[in-house]
Design a protein around this motif. Structure first.
Motif, mmCIF file in Angstrom:
data_model
loop_
_atom_site.group_PDB
_atom_site.id
_atom_site.type_symbol
_atom_site.label_atom_id
_atom_site.label_comp_id
_atom_site.label_asym_id
_atom_site.label_seq_id
_atom_site.Cartn_x
_atom_site.Cartn_y
_atom_site.Cartn_z
ATOM 1 N N LEU A 665 40.995 -21.592 135.376
ATOM 2 C CA LEU A 665 41.216 -20.144 135.361
ATOM 3 C C LEU A 665 42.694 -19.909 135.087
ATOM 4 O O LEU A 665 43.560 -20.463 135.772
ATOM 5 C CB LEU A 665 40.818 -19.550 136.716
ATOM 6 C CG LEU A 665 40.732 -18.030 136.851
ATOM 7 C CD1 LEU A 665 39.689 -17.449 135.908
ATOM 8 C CD2 LEU A 665 40.389 -17.658 138.292
ATOM 9 N N SER A 666 43.006 -19.111 134.071
ATOM 10 C CA SER A 666 44.395 -18.923 133.645
ATOM 11 C C SER A 666 44.775 -17.453 133.683
ATOM 12 O O SER A 666 43.975 -16.579 133.344
ATOM 13 C CB SER A 666 44.602 -19.463 132.223
ATOM 14 O OG SER A 666 44.259 -20.837 132.151
ATOM 15 N N LEU A 667 46.017 -17.216 134.086
ATOM 16 C CA LEU A 667 46.580 -15.867 134.130
ATOM 17 C C LEU A 667 47.769 -15.800 133.185
ATOM 18 O O LEU A 667 48.628 -16.679 133.183
ATOM 19 C CB LEU A 667 47.033 -15.532 135.554
ATOM 20 C CG LEU A 667 47.780 -14.199 135.733
ATOM 21 C CD1 LEU A 667 46.865 -13.016 135.434
ATOM 22 C CD2 LEU A 667 48.365 -14.104 137.143
ATOM 23 N N ASP A 683 38.986 -15.588 144.084
ATOM 24 C CA ASP A 683 37.819 -15.416 144.958
ATOM 25 C C ASP A 683 38.243 -14.966 146.355
ATOM 26 O O ASP A 683 37.682 -15.399 147.380
ATOM 27 C CB ASP A 683 37.011 -16.716 145.043
ATOM 28 C CG ASP A 683 36.477 -17.152 143.688
ATOM 29 O OD1 ASP A 683 36.163 -16.258 142.869
ATOM 30 O OD2 ASP A 683 36.396 -18.363 143.434
ATOM 31 N N GLY A 684 39.288 -14.130 146.403
ATOM 32 C CA GLY A 684 39.763 -13.569 147.659
ATOM 33 C C GLY A 684 40.759 -14.426 148.407
ATOM 34 O O GLY A 684 41.363 -13.968 149.390
ATOM 35 N N ALA A 685 40.951 -15.671 147.977
ATOM 36 C CA ALA A 685 41.894 -16.564 148.675
ATOM 37 C C ALA A 685 43.249 -16.484 147.998
ATOM 38 O O ALA A 685 43.367 -16.685 146.784
ATOM 39 C CB ALA A 685 41.367 -17.991 148.625
ATOM 40 N N PRO A 686 44.321 -16.179 148.762
ATOM 41 C CA PRO A 686 45.648 -16.084 148.156
ATOM 42 C C PRO A 686 46.141 -17.454 147.696
ATOM 43 O O PRO A 686 45.858 -18.490 148.301
ATOM 44 C CB PRO A 686 46.517 -15.516 149.282
ATOM 45 C CG PRO A 686 45.795 -15.878 150.524
ATOM 46 C CD PRO A 686 44.337 -15.885 150.209
ATOM 47 N N LEU A 687 46.883 -17.431 146.598
ATOM 48 C CA LEU A 687 47.487 -18.658 146.068
ATOM 49 C C LEU A 687 48.973 -18.645 146.350
ATOM 50 O O LEU A 687 49.603 -17.585 146.472
ATOM 51 C CB LEU A 687 47.250 -18.735 144.551
ATOM 52 C CG LEU A 687 45.791 -18.822 144.091
ATOM 53 C CD1 LEU A 687 45.726 -18.878 142.580
ATOM 54 C CD2 LEU A 687 45.094 -20.028 144.701
ATOM 55 N N SER A 706 47.706 -21.677 135.404
ATOM 56 C CA SER A 706 46.310 -22.103 135.427
ATOM 57 C C SER A 706 45.943 -22.633 136.802
ATOM 58 O O SER A 706 46.755 -23.278 137.468
ATOM 59 C CB SER A 706 46.064 -23.195 134.378
ATOM 60 O OG SER A 706 46.260 -22.682 133.078
ATOM 61 N N PHE A 707 44.684 -22.338 137.198
ATOM 62 C CA PHE A 707 44.195 -22.752 138.509
ATOM 63 C C PHE A 707 42.903 -23.542 138.307
ATOM 64 O O PHE A 707 41.953 -23.049 137.689
ATOM 65 C CB PHE A 707 43.910 -21.525 139.388
ATOM 66 C CG PHE A 707 44.939 -20.437 139.264
ATOM 67 C CD1 PHE A 707 46.184 -20.571 139.864
ATOM 68 C CD2 PHE A 707 44.669 -19.282 138.532
ATOM 69 C CE1 PHE A 707 47.122 -19.572 139.759
ATOM 70 C CE2 PHE A 707 45.618 -18.290 138.429
ATOM 71 C CZ PHE A 707 46.856 -18.425 139.032
ATOM 72 N N ALA A 732 41.962 -16.020 131.306
ATOM 73 C CA ALA A 732 41.002 -16.827 130.562
ATOM 74 C C ALA A 732 40.224 -17.707 131.511
ATOM 75 O O ALA A 732 40.731 -18.141 132.558
ATOM 76 C CB ALA A 732 41.720 -17.685 129.519
ATOM 77 N N MET A 733 38.967 -17.970 131.130
ATOM 78 C CA MET A 733 38.109 -18.892 131.874
ATOM 79 C C MET A 733 37.628 -19.961 130.905
ATOM 80 O O MET A 733 36.941 -19.664 129.920
ATOM 81 C CB MET A 733 36.918 -18.148 132.486
ATOM 82 C CG MET A 733 35.800 -19.056 132.981
ATOM 83 S SD MET A 733 36.340 -20.309 134.176
ATOM 84 C CE MET A 733 36.721 -19.264 135.581
ATOM 85 N N ASP A 734 38.023 -21.216 131.160
ATOM 86 C CA ASP A 734 37.645 -22.339 130.308
ATOM 87 C C ASP A 734 36.953 -23.393 131.156
ATOM 88 O O ASP A 734 37.420 -23.741 132.250
ATOM 89 C CB ASP A 734 38.885 -22.946 129.643
ATOM 90 C CG ASP A 734 39.567 -21.961 128.718
ATOM 91 O OD1 ASP A 734 38.989 -21.658 127.657
ATOM 92 O OD2 ASP A 734 40.679 -21.492 129.050
#
Length: 919
Positions: A665-667, A683-687, A706-707, A732-734
């Motif tokens: 998952l990319s921002l 998904d609601g969990a802070p990074l 990216s996560f 983006a979702m890859d």
């Protein structure tokens, strides 16, 4: 003693006897032919002619009309309302039609060149066969094909810049090319030759067969003389009173341009019924007047609406009625004082509508009796593309009796042409000559009637002076004296003036083909702007892409990344969703890919994606802020949030939870001076916060984070924790698995120049991150709307952009999509190519070839020229002439996919050495 009734019958009988005796005496006496009550008495049985005389004399007693039967003018010919014979068309036994060969037995296979020259190619088999029989009859009778003199409606420095029929031909061309949505109407004003719709019926049928039918057109309430064919009138109750311009002293301040007013009195209710099987709308023409009553409109006997006719001061008016689908009859019932002029029935389709307005005994001066304001208003209401003025026979009759002078004929014709041109200045006009007629001398010999050629020459001059076209029907008939063999052949009535049905059909045939020859010579089809169809330049241009697809199909390799850049066609997602769905189904799904920042959009829902902005956000794009050098997201959009604002995006909403491949998952956002602090949640969990850069940014800079996640379904949230605004570019979702990723980054209204003006480093950073192996460029639609588009500049700038972006993407291959067909609507309702379309269609294939890209024309896939109008008609093109409907985008994507996969299959069939060149 005889009773009063017996005395009355005796009186009538004596009157008739004396009348017949006088008629026979005068007919046998040595007097001029014109004064003989029975001109042909010396050459035929007396009985039938005497009976015709008696029945004609008594016919007027059965008619209820205001004024005197035609023609009441003391200086006009007495033109009887002759019965119109319905003659069946039969092949001429003595004429051998061309051998049909292997073609249809119903249609003689005439030589192609001859058929095209005549103008029969666009006719259906039955009409064409009938026309060929007319041609055989023409040759037998010595009739001729006489070309129209087109005249000149506008002169310029270099001569005639617009011929007399140019507006009509322009309208017909617009119909054929699908650019016109309104019908092309013809108003044909004339005398007894067309009063029962002979001659005009042939022309109408053929024009509608060639160019489409717009419906029946204008119909009288009743036949103006209650005789002849009633095909151009309704079925009226017997109590209507009518006033006509052919009456002895018609009121000059109330008659309409049609020449007849039908009135129902205050104390009588009248009705009229029309057959409307092929109509979708009716327009009722009437006089709005002080004390006017009302009209009840009924469809199939059921009340539909009521039309009020009360108005002060009196003026002509009309009311439109929408007819329900499947309607069969339209009935109008009067209440109170009502004056009707007629009803127009049309089907709502673009096509030809041909109105016949013929009155026995009419001549040019007669139609001048119509009230000028009414004539002008109603003619403009009809919006004709062509007005035909068909007079001359009665002028020639009057001239031969010395009841008028050439100067008077010229003046009346000039005034009528002038009135038409002033009433409908945008319409074409065409003037007919009189046809030939004959008289019988004292010795019984048939000779041409004097005056026909003189009137023809006058009308020719008047047409030329008035900017109208002209057709010499006298020459077409065969010249002076041609009426005599026509009479012998049964093509002329015994009055030596009026053609019978077969003669009228031949005149209509000759007039129609004269129009077609002029159309072919002066309104040739526009040279089509042709796109190459199918996938072009595919050799080697897509080798690397096809090699990756082949590996995926074999279960080998990894990811094929495709990134499409464009305008609204791309931004709508309909097109790219269809392509993504088909490609991932066959070659595997590597994730939804990049989604631009922005507000909520239902167009993302089919792919299971949703966006949401809460708080204070400003969504900006490169068109609203065109200053060059600004940093934008791949789509040319950025979302700027104030402190406290939050942006979230959900991927793969509703996807099965059992599918859990590794994913990323990319921002994408902009960092720089004054930027706020971002809090990011998955998904609601802070990074944890992103580590600060080694050195502070001095300019806005693209940041990508990216996560690692599991599976495709995730919620990414970004909020502004303060310190300044934050700028989000997208996410983006890859999936970390074999398959295809298809990114769609489009900005409605964008051109290639829009992308070229963006800050290049920001674009390069995002493209490098996405790692596409194939770039798809779909620009050109908005360029096609530019009136000042320069081809060489477009070629150089678009080419330079593609070259740069290919390099930024790490040497990606490229596919250039040509523009869809694009049409714009004129003020008159017709459609035309947008001003830059030809340039775009010409330049884009050159750009693709120069850059080593494959090329595919969306316009060619739509059918090429006027494809948009055909797609609109089929529900696949948008009403704006630019965009497609969802179904249209899906069909177009299917066509591209078919061509791409066909090229891919050809690639697979190559020898391995050639297929591996692109690896």
């Amino acid at each position: 003693m005889p009773t009063a009734l017996e005395s009355k019958h005796t009186s009538v009988g004596l009157t008739l006897a004396l009348t017949l005796a006088l008629a026979v005496g005068l007919s046998l006496a040595p007097v001029p032919e014109a004064l003989r009550p029975i001109p042909s008495l010396a050459r035929g049985p007396v009985g039938p002619q005497l009976w015709a005389l008696v029945s004609t004399s008594s016919a007027g007693s059965t008619r209820k009309a205001v004024g005197v039967e035609p023609d009441g003018d003391p200086h006009s010919p007495e033109v009887p309302d002759l019965p119109e014979e319905e003659e069946p068309e039969e092949p001429l036994a003595e004429v051998q039609e061309p051998d049909a060969g292997t073609g249809s037995p119903d249609v003689p296979s005439a030589p192609v060149a001859t058929t095209d020259t005549l103008g029969l190619a666009d006719l259906g088999p039955a009409t064409r066969a009938s026309a060929l029989r007319m041609e055989a009859l023409r040759e037998k009778m010595g009739a001729r094909h006489v070309d129209l003199d087109l005249g000149c409606r506008r002169m310029g420095p270099s001569g005639c810049e617009e011929n007399g029929l140019a507006p009509f031909f322009d309208a017909l061309r617009a119909l054929r090319e699908g650019r016109r949505t309104a019908p092309v109407r013809v108003e044909h004003l004339g005398d007894s030759l067309i009063a029962s719709d002979h001659i005009t019926d042939v022309v109408r049928e053929r024009l509608q067969e060639r160019h489409g039918s717009g419906g029946k057109g204008f119909l009288y309430v009743d036949r103006p003389t209650r005789s002849g064919r009633g095909v151009r009138a309704g079925q009226a109750s017997p109590g209507w009173e009518f006033t006509r311009v052919i009456d002895r002293a018609p009121p000059r301040d109330r008659l309409p341009f049609t020449g007849v007013a039908f009135a129902a009195g205050v104390n009588s209710s009248q009705d009229v019924r029309f057959s409307v099987e092929d109509a979708r709308g009716a327009e009722i023409f009437f006089l709005a007047q002080p004390g006017g009553g009302s009209l009840q409109v009924l469809v199939d006997g059921k009340p539909l609406q009521r039309v009020q006719t009360r108005w002060t001061p009196a003026e002509v008016a009309s009311a439109r009625v929408k007819l329900p689908e499947g309607a069969r009859t339209l009935t109008l019932k009067t209440r109170g004082k009502v004056e009707l002029h007629g009803v127009s029935l049309e089907n709502g389709q673009p096509g030809v509508v041909y109105d016949t307005l013929g009155l026995p005994g009419a001549y040019a001066g007669v139609f001048l009796r119509a009230h000028p304001p009414y004539f002008r208003a109603q003619m403009r209401q009809r919006k004709p593309a062509l007005v035909v003025l068909m007079f001359g026979g009665n002028e020639a009759f009057r001239l031969s009796r010395e009841w008028t002078k050439p100067e008077e004929i010229r003046e009346e014709a000039q005034q009528l042409v002038k009135r038409v041109r002033e009433s409908v200045p945008d319409a074409a006009c065409l003037v007919w000559s009189p046809i030939d007629a004959a008289v019988r001398t004292l010795g019984g010999e048939l000779v041409p009637r004097r005056g026909s050629r003189a009137v023809a020459e006058i009308f020719h001059e008047v047409a030329r002076e008035g900017g109208c076209a002209y057709w010499d029907a006298l020459d077409a008939m065969g010249g002076e004296g041609s009426s005599i063999p026509w009479l012998s052949a049964g093509m002329l009535n015994a009055d030596l003036i009026h053609p019978r049905a077969k003669g009228s059909n031949l005149l209509g045939h000759l007039f129609d083909l004269a129009i077609q020859r002029a159309w072919a010579a002066n309104a040739p089809p526009r040279v089509a702007l042709v796109d190459p169809a199918g996938l072009q330049n595919v050799d080697k241009a897509l080798n690397a892409t096809f090699t990756r697809l082949l590996a995926l199909e074999k279960g080998e390799g990894s990811r094929l990344g495709i990134l499409q850049m464009g305008a609204s066609h791309t931004a709508s997602h309909y097109f790219t969703d269809a392509l993504r769905g088909a490609l991932t189904k066959r070659f595997g799904d590597a994730g939804r890919g990049f989604i631009a920042a922005g507000r909520a959009s239902e167009r993302l829902a089919p792919a299971g994606v949703s966006r949401e902005l809460t708080g204070d956000w400003t969504v900006e794009d490169a068109l609203q802020n065109p200053a060059p050098g600004q940093a934008w997201g791949l789509s040319g959009v950025r979302a700027v949030g104030a402190p406290g604002a939050e942006w979230s995006i959900r991927f793969c909403e509703g996807c099965p939870s059992a599918v859990t491949p590794a994913a990323r998952l990319s921002l994408y956002w902009l960092d720089g001076p004054g930027a706020g602090r971002m809090d990011v949640k998955v998904d609601g969990a802070p990074l944890p916060p992103e580590p600060p850069p080694p050195e502070p940014f001095t300019t806005p800079t693209v940041r990508i984070r990216s996560f690692p996640v599991s599976g495709p379904a995730h919620l990414l949230s970004v909020s502004n924790a303060g310190g300044g605004p934050i700028t989000v570019l997208g996410a983006a979702m890859d999936l970390e698995q074999r398959g295809v990723t298809y990114d769609a980054v489009g900005l409605p209204g964008a051109t290639a120049a829009t992308v070229a003006g963006m800050e290049p480093q920001a674009l390069a950073a995002q493209l490098s991150s996405r790692k596409p192996q194939l770039l798809v460029f779909w620009y050109g639609t908005n360029e096609s709307g530019l009136g000042n588009l320069d081809g060489p500049t477009l070629r150089a700038d678009y080419g330079a952009l593609i070259s740069r972006l290919k390099q930024d993407a790490g040497g990606a291959e490229c596919l250039v999509l040509g523009t869809t067909d694009r049409q714009q609507q004129r003020a008159d309702g017709t459609w035309e190519d947008t001003p830059g379309l030809a340039t775009v269609v010409t330049v884009l294939p050159e750009v693709a070839r120069d850059q080593g890209c494959a090329y595919w024309s969306a316009r060619a896939a739509m059918g090429g020229e006027r494809g948009m109008l055909r797609w609109r008609k089929d529900g696949k093109g948008h009403a704006d002439g630019t965009h497609l409907t969802p179904e249209g985008y899906q069909q177009l994507a299917g066509q591209l996919l078919t061509d791409v996969l066909a090229a891919y299959e050809s690639f697979k069939a190559q020898p391995p050495a050639l297929a591996s060149e692109g690896r």
